[in-house]
Design an enzyme around this catalytic site. Sequence first.
Site, short mmCIF file in Angstrom:
data_model
loop_
_atom_site.label_atom_id
_atom_site.label_comp_id
_atom_site.label_asym_id
_atom_site.label_seq_id
_atom_site.Cartn_x
_atom_site.Cartn_y
_atom_site.Cartn_z
N GLY A 182 0.85 -1.17 0.00
CA GLY A 182 0.00 0.00 0.00
C GLY A 182 0.88 1.22 0.00
O GLY A 182 2.09 1.11 0.13
N CYS A 183 0.27 2.37 -0.15
CA CYS A 183 1.08 3.58 -0.29
C CYS A 183 1.16 4.32 1.03
O CYS A 183 2.21 4.80 1.43
CB CYS A 183 0.47 4.46 -1.37
SG CYS A 183 1.38 5.98 -1.65
N GLU A 184 0.06 4.42 1.74
CA GLU A 184 0.03 5.31 2.89
C GLU A 184 0.60 4.67 4.15
O GLU A 184 1.13 5.34 5.02
CB GLU A 184 -1.40 5.78 3.14
CG GLU A 184 -1.87 6.68 2.02
CD GLU A 184 -3.29 7.17 2.21
OE1 GLU A 184 -4.08 6.48 2.86
OE2 GLU A 184 -3.59 8.26 1.71
N SER A 185 0.46 3.35 4.28
CA SER A 185 1.03 2.67 5.42
C SER A 185 1.30 1.23 5.01
O SER A 185 0.85 0.78 3.96
CB SER A 185 0.08 2.70 6.62
OG SER A 185 -1.05 1.93 6.32
#
Lengths: 154, 403
Positions: free
Chosen positions: A66-69
């Site tokens: 994932g990108c955010e976490s």
Amino acid sequence: MSGAAQHEIEQAYAHPFGAQIDRAALSQRLDAAGGWEAKSRLLVQLARELPGLPEQEKNDTNRVSGCESTVWLITRWQDGRLQVAADSDSRVIKGLLTLLLTAYHNRSADEIQRFDIEAWLASLGLVRFLSASRGNGIRAIATRIIEASRQPAG
Amino acid sequence: MSLNPLVLRADFPLFDHYPDLVYLDNAATTQKPRQVLDAERHFYETANANVHRSSYRLSGLATDAFEGARNTVARFLNAGSADEIIFTRGATEAINLVANSWGSANLKPGDEILVSGYEHHANIVPWQLIAAQTGAIVRAIPVFPDGTLDRTSFLSQLQPQVKLVAITHASNAIGTHLPVLELAAAAHVAGARVLIDGAQAVAHENVDVQALGADFYVFSGHKVYGPTGIGVLYGKAELLADMPPWQGGGDMIDKVSFAGTTFAAPPGRFEAGTPPIAQAVGLAAALDWLSKLDRAALKQHEAHLCALLDAGLRKIPGVRVLGATTERAPLRSLIFDNAHPYDVAQFLDGRDIAVRVGKHCAEPLLDALGVNGTLRVSFAAYNTTADVERFLQALAETLEELA
Ligand SMILES: Cc1ncc(COP(=O)(O)O)c(C=O)c1O
């Protein structure tokens, strides 16, 4: 695997979610938290109660990208039940993982595949996480667990 | 003349619906002033037809509106001619157009494309794709861990095999302004072409493509108060003239037969199919709206918000601002000693404060800076000092809570 590493994995699976803490207990705690900020606060608190994974398990194989976490997930079969442990670098996400563990940890394949996680999270006022960003959305993690429940035991 | 953000804010209907919203994700997309919404609606109500069909008057009106928008963009960028303006879906499509059209005609095995380490993935991946097809090589201009550009490496890599230098005007992830004038001049001396990604610059800077020496300049409408689905490629006339079409379809042809097809002159050659007509009209309205403001005062206003933010952040323990020694666009990228950016953003969202977290589609840059995600605060004309104060207070309390 070394004895110490094995011990750490046992500890990771020995979390209270889906064991001492069940769905009714969590539902109650979340219902009591009104508003977005209170729910975020509660998720952070729940994260503190989850031991997480040993460092060597936070690897690319176990990562749900994932990108955010970042989320890491491990599963194994024990006496016909799927055991699930997970961790995240974000505490809010780790708090959400405690909900997934409560829903799925230590359950049979049949129970896992029949459970409607989306309806449950929606009833807890956490529906916005279902639409969270691609990849590490809660949906993607639930899908990984359900896939694991379709792999033959052992 | 100074600028009153509260008066400007009244132009933005979204804030009527969310009066308490502190919107600090303007680098991702800006809100739209009523003038833009009205212009699109007015176009649909009074001039809607397909363009470049001359058989009836309504189509003439649509064509005039569309080509008028092209003129507005040309003036906004100080292009030499409106024929140097190509409408695309956005900055991403504009870069892909150059990579595919100019790249396929001009790159051969062993040629090099120099891409700065600050770039958004939109200014990296298209070059990698065309390099794979042509045998060209993509090389990075490194960024130091403090967020400054490695000029020495740039100059030493600027060899005759370099055919194009792709650089951003300002970094979307940390804000840093690149010395585009200087880099473009050096590139030209070395015989390379220069593409500048202006996505993060056009809303804040007066851009003059001729003064910058840009061969290509791209931006997206939605980051400069305009609609989504429309963007711009500026290309120097003499380069566009020799570039082959990228996509085929209607509007881009001169004559079609199964024996062979000849193509229209630029910009039509690069605008296959029905273009985003109403969106172009909306974009022109956005640029008009912006151009009517005192741009110097606007720049000062945004700099003032950054200065307030910087001063406030210095008082909050455990916060680091990335690229702090560089000159930056009005945005700040933060990391925290004891909190994950995503968690901070969740708590801010609980207080109606919208910020962006993550890698900002700039993974190579974040790798160079040694971080795997940031919280980004980005300003626009309608942000106020009250927005900054609310953000600072919420941040301080959130970090305490998460400590
Ligand atoms: C510097 C930069 N370049 C390119 C883009 C891509 O823009 P779009 O997605 O509108 O095509 C962005 C958007 O985030 C950007 O900030």
